[in-house]
Enzyme design. Structure first.
Site, mmCIF file in Angstrom:
data_model
loop_
_atom_site.group_PDB
_atom_site.id
_atom_site.type_symbol
_atom_site.label_atom_id
_atom_site.label_comp_id
_atom_site.label_asym_id
_atom_site.label_seq_id
_atom_site.Cartn_x
_atom_site.Cartn_y
_atom_site.Cartn_z
ATOM 1 N N ASP A 129 0.826 -1.203 0.000
ATOM 2 C CA ASP A 129 0.000 0.000 0.000
ATOM 3 C C ASP A 129 0.862 1.256 0.000
ATOM 4 O OD1 ASP A 129 -2.709 1.315 0.476
ATOM 5 O OD2 ASP A 129 -1.562 2.056 2.193
ATOM 6 N N GLU A 187 0.780 -0.882 -5.135
ATOM 7 C CA GLU A 187 -0.287 0.105 -5.312
ATOM 8 C C GLU A 187 0.391 1.433 -5.652
ATOM 9 O OE1 GLU A 187 -3.610 2.882 -3.321
ATOM 10 O OE2 GLU A 187 -1.693 2.418 -2.406
#
Length: 615
Positions: free
Chosen positions: A265, A307
């Site tokens: 992330d 991501e």
């Protein structure tokens, strides 16, 4: 005669470590100024993590090492879901695995489920303990049991790993708040605003409306802390090798529970340097490469999914190179938001331009493709390119947001803004696929013609996602056309975050209609299953196929050609609500859905229609 001493059998760890240790040591020492004590700790941690890996997972490692292209197959289909909304608990998800099998899903992305403080969790992205599951969802043993059962069914699991920050409730942050110097060294603490103000000159704000600035003053400890995303999410200092070592150990702990894919992330943000924008710095790529090598040594079946919500020029470097890869896969956020832009404008020009860029990348570069996900649709479009057509960024974002709220004449979309900043025109859009396609409005108006058109639009958009190279991933509920859930407005813990509009509970009663083709749920579910089965059966959809944009002669009809082992495929997609005839080439192709033979010299495209054609 003296007995010969037998040479000890080299373990898989030793052989893999020997293969990668030179580069790993060089990267670590370059980044951390030859801190050999930290490096030795890192190596010991890798060995310990390997020794803790159970035999069943080591067998998966060996099987995937023998078939390194396993994840490039056209047979993978993903779904992302929130455990509490889908089935309540991890044990509940395990019981629902037969439903996922019915959907054809063999790649399951579980949204954040690690321990986070209620009301200050940003949807699970403020982790208070990387080794504890949120208590109401179950335990780490439940997660491991789910992984074991999923593996028996041929389903691999993906889990988010929040790299950039921890919750302020994490034990490191709690100790730092109490003045522990070792814990404070894991974050960015300042006695006053002098250095933070210098950072603010160059670092953009992620959420200028809901969480302005990149730093927060904490009155209890009389310190300023770097908080790029939200005040309760404290940025980790990866210039400290202790942070990298411990976070890598947390990551490997999760892979040893059976997680096959780790979603990194907000990875572009993890290295901070004064005088820069603190995005995409070279040190980030060194860290990504080290994470890749560590996984190759300890758990080589595990994939890293980056991501990276950036424009294509900043996206591709996160793959690394074919000789020195970093992330195995990346989120294809660029194509996602450009797809919704194309639907709102009925103009394929930007989509064609960006697909030409993506198609030029090496076949080794893999994307995870999707229409909708847990997050908002951020309009990260290529505005410098659009400017040549007289398109103003602020005005165009307003048009897109107005369109998907249903404010533009003719639009049947129903969505809500997220993080609206009228001054910068930087609002983003929320809503389920079905509601954004017009299904919600059609159901409310009891308009059968509008409802069919919305379903056609929904199916066409999914067909487009399935046509792209990579792994297509459904958002849970989209397979049955689930609509927006406005109940979040009544929940004080969620009311300020409009992303909960599309994070509603899965409607199992509606799912019962999936086998009835006379219902909208059944029509959508069965159409998607047909597409998914065709995709899995046709090697032309493999990730290593050659892909080109295909000229249709219309700014409303997007075309894509795929070529693999001498076979040719053409996908045609009408992004408008109008009928069109397109004139391509005087060649016959077979419609993969109906079996009908068609000549591309004249093809009729119904509103929001599409064709999958094989030569």
């Amino acid at each position: 005669m003296a007995k010969k001493t037998q040479k000890p059998v080299e373990s898989a760890f030793d052989s893999r470590f020997a293969q990668y240790s030179d580069e790993l040591k060089w990267l670590f020492c370059e980044l951390y100024n030859n801190d050999m004590q930290a490096y030795d700790y890192f190596c010991d941690m890798l060995r310990k993590s390997y020794e803790e890996r159970k035999d069943a997972l080591r067998k998966i490692d060996e099987a995937r090492l023998a078939d390194p292209e396993w994840y490039r197959s056209n047979k993978l289909l993903g779904m992302m879901l929130y455990v509490p909304q889908f089935a309540g608990t991890l044990q509940g998800v395990q019981k629902k695995l037969p439903y996922l099998e019915e959907c054809g899903v063999n790649y399951l992305h579980l949204m954040p489920l690690l321990k986070s403080p209620k009301g200050r969790d940003d949807g699970g992205y403020a982790v208070a303990d990387f080794r504890t599951v949120q208590p109401e969802l179950g335990t780490m043993d439940d997660l491991e049991a789910l992984a074991d059962e999923a593996h028996k069914k041929g389903i691999c699991l993906c889990l988010d790993f929040v790299m950039n920050h921890t919750s302020e409730d994490h034990e490191w942050a709690q100790a730092a708040r109490q003045g522990d110097p070792s814990a404070r060294a894991r974050y960015y603490f300042y006695d006053n605003w002098d250095i933070p103000n210098q950072y603010e000159k160059d670092v953009p704000q992620v959420f200028p409306t809901t969480a302005p600035g990149n730093f927060t003053w904490f009155d209890d400890c009389k310190q300023v802390v770097m908080t790029t995303f939200y005040p309760y999410q404290w940025d980790l200092n990866y210039a400290n090798p202790m942070v990298f070592n411990d976070m890598m150990e947390n990551l490997l702990y999760l892979t040893n529970r059976g997680i096959d894919v780790i979603r990194l992330d907000a990875v572009p943000y993890i290295w901070k340097q004064l005088g820069t924008n603190c995005r995409n710095l070279p040190q980030v790529h060194s860290l990504c490469r080290m994470m890749h090598l560590a996984c190759q040594i300890v758990c080589p079946s595990v994939l890293l999914l980056g991501e990276v919500v950036m424009e294509p020029s900043k996206l591709a470097p996160y793959f690394g190179t074919t000789e020195k890869p970093e992330c195995h896969m990346l989120y294809n956020a660029t194509t996602m938001c450009t797809t919704w832009h194309t639907l709102a404008t009925r103009d394929i020009s930007l989509l064609s331009f960006q697909m030409d860029q993506l198609n030029a990348l090496p076949h080794e570069y893999m994307f995870q493709n999707y229409l909708r996900c847990h997050d908002d649709i951020g309009w990260g479009l290529d505005f410098p390119w659009l400017t040549q057509f007289g398109i103003d960024e602020v005005a165009h974002k307003k048009y897109l947001n107005d369109f998907y709220q249903g404010y533009v004449y003719g639009s049947k979309s129903r969505g809500e803004l997220y993080n609206d900043d009228p001054r910068l025109g930087d609002a983003r859009m929320c809503g389920t696929t079905a509601s954004l396609c017009g299904t919600e409005a059609a159901v409310y108006e009891d308009n059968a013609e509008a409802l069919q058109r919305s379903i056609d639009c929904d199916i066409m958009l999914h067909a487009w996602v399935f046509t792209q190279s990579g792994i297509p991933v459904l958002y849970s509920g989209d397979e049955i056309g689930q609509l927006n859930d406005y109940s979040y407005h009544e929940d004080p813990d969620k009311a300020s975050d409009s992303r909960y509009l599309h994070r509603g509970n899965f409607d199992w009663e509606l799912a019962e209609y999936r086998k009835d083709a006379s219902t909208r749920q059944g029509q959508l579910f069965q159409a998607l299953r047909t597409l998914e089965k065709i995709r899995a059966a046709e090697p032309i959809f493999r990730a290593d196929a050659d892909v080109y944009t295909y000229y249709t002669g219309s700014n409303h009809i997007f075309g894509l050609k795929r070529i693999y082992n001498g076979e040719e495929f053409v996908g045609l997609f009408n992004f408008s609500e109008y009928d069109f005839n397109v004139y391509c080439e005087d060649e016959f192709y077979t419609n993969l859905i109906t079996g009908e033979k068609l000549n591309l010299s004249e093809i009729h495209m119904k509103p929001f229609g599409f064709y999958w054609l094989k030569k």
